[in-house]
Write an enzyme that holds these catalytic residues in place. Structure first.
Site, mmCIF file in Angstrom:
data_model
loop_
_atom_site.group_PDB
_atom_site.id
_atom_site.type_symbol
_atom_site.label_atom_id
_atom_site.label_comp_id
_atom_site.label_asym_id
_atom_site.label_seq_id
_atom_site.Cartn_x
_atom_site.Cartn_y
_atom_site.Cartn_z
ATOM 1 C CG ASP A 83 -2.086 -0.930 1.123
ATOM 2 O OD1 ASP A 83 -2.211 -1.581 0.066
ATOM 3 O OD2 ASP A 83 -2.870 -1.035 2.086
ATOM 4 C CG ASP A 138 3.283 -6.976 10.643
ATOM 5 O OD1 ASP A 138 2.435 -7.245 9.770
ATOM 6 O OD2 ASP A 138 2.976 -6.588 11.796
ATOM 7 C CG ASP A 140 8.500 -5.100 12.210
ATOM 8 O OD1 ASP A 140 7.543 -5.573 11.564
ATOM 9 O OD2 ASP A 140 8.407 -4.802 13.412
ATOM 10 C CG ASP A 235 -3.970 -8.247 15.474
ATOM 11 O OD1 ASP A 235 -4.811 -7.582 16.112
ATOM 12 O OD2 ASP A 235 -2.756 -7.971 15.490
#
Length: 504
Positions: A83, A138, A140, A235
C-alpha cells in the site's frame, strides 16, 4: 474527594490481581502444552502474505528471509501486499521481479488507496490467494527458514489438527540491546508472549493472533467473516470471531520469529496507543457476542479482562491527578488505615506488574533472570509515562472517534548498530510530550510536599511517576530535535535463538 480516589485505586487493584491470576494459570496448567505432531507425508499449499506500507528500509530483508524458506516451492504462494506511497513501491517491485526470475512463486499486489489499512490489504490478497493455509509476516520480521516446516504439521495432526484455526509463534528481537527503551520493550513484550499467551492457551481461554509470525487456516478466516477494518486491532477482532465459531488456537512458544523493536519513543508510543485503542474498540464490538455465547464462564471473564485491560491508562492518569489532593486531605490520618487499606491496594495494583514480568524473564532466562530486577523501575516508570497517550487512545475508542492506522516506523536496526535520525517515517511528537513533562514536574512538587511533611513511605512510589513522565516526555521531544538521542545500555548476550532466527 476520597470516594473517587479509592474507587479508582480499587479498579486498578482488580486488574493487578488479574495479573496474579494469569501467573497462577500459567503454572497451574503447565502440562497443557501442544504435543509434538507426527511427521507430515504430504505438505499442503501455503500462501505467504507480506503486508507493507512505506517499508523501504526492511522490505529487502523480509523477502530475503522468505526466499530461504525450506518448503516445497511449488506449494508456496507469496504475496507482497503493498500500500506504499513512496519509493518503497519501486524497491519492492524490483525485489519481487528478481526473486520471481529465480523461480520463486511471488506476486506483487499494489493498491492505490489504503482502504481498510492492513486488514484491507490482507482481505484483498485473499481474493487471489491459492493456499489452504495463510502465513502472515509484517515487514520488520525475519522468519527462520524452517518456520513453515515447524508450524504446518500442527494443522495436519490426525489428533485434533483439523479443528485448529491458527497457530501463533513467539517473537524474539533483533535489537533488544540498542538502548534502555528497547530493553524495556523486550521485557514488556516477553510478559505478553510468555505469561499472557502461555496462561490463556494452557487454560483453554481465548487468546489472540498477534498480526504477524503466525499461520491461519484459510477456512477459519472465511467462516469467521474475514478480515474487517472497523477496529485498529484487526488481528484480535478476527481471533475472537474465529474462536467463537469453535476454532481452536495453538500457541507455540518454542518456535521463535525475530523482529525489530521501535527504537524511538514517539514510534513506541504510537504503537502502544494503536494497540490500546484497537483493543478497546474490539471490546465494544466483541464482548457482547462473548457474553451471549455458550463458552464457559472462565473464558468470558478472561475475555473481559483481556480486552478491557487498557482502561487502566485513563484511570492511572486520573489517579495521578488525585494523589496530591488525597495526600493533603489525609495529612492527619494514622498509619493503621494506610496499612489496612492503602498498602494492600497499592500492592495489588503495582507489585503485580513486577511479578508478572519477572516470571516471564525467569522462564526465558533461568540463569540470568535476576538481572531483570535492575530494569523493573524503568519498566514500571515507562508504563506510567505512556499512560497519557494511551489514555487518550482509550477515550477515543470509547467515544467512537475514528483515527488513521498509525504505522510503527522500521529502520533495519539490529543489535546496537544503526541510526534512525536521518531516515524517513518518524512519528511526530505533537503536544503530548509537554503534557507528560508537566505531569513529571507536578509529581516532583508532590515529592517535595511528601518529604516536607515527613511522609517518606510514599516517596519511592511518587518517584516512579516523576521518572516515568519526565523520561517519556523529554525523550519524545529530544528525539524529535536532537540527533540520535538514546540511553544506551551495556548488556551481555542473553538470548540465543534456538530456531535459527537471528539472536542478540
Amino acid at each position: 474527594m476520597m470516594i473517587p480516589y479509592f474507587i479508582v485505586l480499587f479498579i486498578l487493584a482488580l486488574y493487578g490481581l488479574h495479573r496474579y491470576w494469569l501467573v497462577y494459570d500459567y503454572y497451574a496448567y503447565a502440562k497443557n502444552v501442544p504435543p509434538q505432531p507426527p511427521p507430515v507425508t504430504e505438505w499442503p499449499r501455503v500462501t505467504i502474505q507480506l503486508p507493507i506500507y512505506n517499508e523501504r528500509y526492511v522490505i529487502e530483508r523480509l523477502l530475503e528471509a522468505v526466499s530461504r524458506f525450506d518448503y516445497p516451492p511449488e506449494l508456496l504462494d507469496v504475496q507482497v501486499l503493498d500500500d506504499s506511497t513512496d519509493e518503497t513501491q519501486e524497491v519492492a517491485r524490483n525485489c519481487v521481479d528478481r526473486y520471481a526470475a529465480q523461480g520463486m512463486p511471488i506476486t506483487y499486489i499494489h493498491r492505490s488507496n489504503r482502504e481498510g489499512y492492513k486488514a484491507g490489504a490482507l482481505e484483498n490478497g485473499l481474493q487471489t490467494s491459492k493456499g489452504e493455509y495463510v502465513a502472515i509476516f509484517d515487514a520488520d520480521f525475519v522468519p527462520s527458514p524452517d518456520f513453515l516446516q515447524r508450524t504446518i504439521p500442527y494443522f495436519m495432526n490426525p489428533s485434533g489438527g483439523t479443528g485448529i484455526g491458527m497457530v501463533q509463534t513467539r517473537w524474539t528481537y533483533l535489537n533488544t540491546d540498542y538502548s534502555l527503551l528497547t530493553q524495556v520493550e523486550t521485557i514488556l513484550l516477553d510478559g505478553h508472549f510468555v505469561v499472557e499467551h502461555g496462561a490463556r492457551s494452557r487454560r483453554g481461554t481465548f487468546f489472540n493472533f498477534n498480526g504477524t509470525a503466525g499461520v491461519w487456516r484459510r477456512k477459519a478466516i472465511d467462516q469467521a467473516g474475514g478480515w474487517q477494518h472497523d477496529t485498529l486491532t484487526e488481528d484480535t477482532d478476527l481471533s475472537y470471531r474465529a474462536q467463537l465459531k469453535g476454532w481452536k488456537f495453538l500457541y507455540l512458544p518454542h518456535i521463535e520469529c525475530a523482529s525489530e523493536l521501535p527504537v524511538d519513543m514517539n514510534g513506541f508510543k504510537a504503537q502502544q496507543a494503536r494497540w490500546a485503542k484497537g483493543l478497546m474498540q474490539t471490546a465494544k464490538k466483541i464482548l457482547p457476542k462473548v457474553f451471549k455465547s455458550k463458552v464457559p464462564w472462565h473464558v468470558k471473564s478472561e475475555a473481559f479482562f483481556h480486552l478491557t485491560a487498557n482502561i487502566s491508562y485513563p484511570l492511572m492518569v486520573l489517579l495521578s491527578t488525585m494523589l496530591l489532593p488525597a495526600m493533603i486531605v489525609r495529612f492527619y490520618q494514622g498509619w493503621i488505615q494506610m496499612l489496612v487499606i492503602d498498602l494492600p491496594l497499592f500492592l495489588a495494583s503495582t507489585c503485580s506488574i513486577s511479578s508478572f514480568y519477572l516470571v516471564a524473564q525467569k522462564e526465558l532466562h533461568p540463569k540470568t533472570w535476576y538481572r531483570t530486577f535492575l530494569y523493573m523501575p524503568f519498566v514500571m516508570a515507562t508504563g506510567i509515562g505512556i499512560s497519557v497517550r494511551n489514555a487518550q487512545a482509550v477515550i477515543e475508542a470509547i467515544t467512537g472517534k475514528k483515527t488513521e492506522f498509525a504505522r510503527t516506523p522500521k529502520y533495519n536496526i539490529a543489535g546496537k548498530q544503526g541510526s534512525y535520525t536521518k531516515k524517513s517515517y518518524k512519528n511526530k511528537a505533537g503536544w503530548m510530550p509537554y503534557a507528560e513533562i508537566f505531569l513529571g514536574v507536578y509529581f516532583a512538587l508532590t515529592v517535595v510536599y511528601a518529604v516536607a511533611n515527613e511522609n517518606y513511605a510514599t516517596v519511592p512510589f511518587l518517584l516512579l511517576f516523576v521518572w516515568g513522565y519526565l523520561y517519556t516526555g523529554f525523550l519524545s521531544v529530544g528525539q524529535t530535535y536532537l540527533t540520535n538521542l538514546r540511553f544506551e545500555v551495556e548488556t551481555p548476550e542473553m538470548r540465543p535463538a534456538a530456531s535459527g532466527a537471528p539472536g542478540f
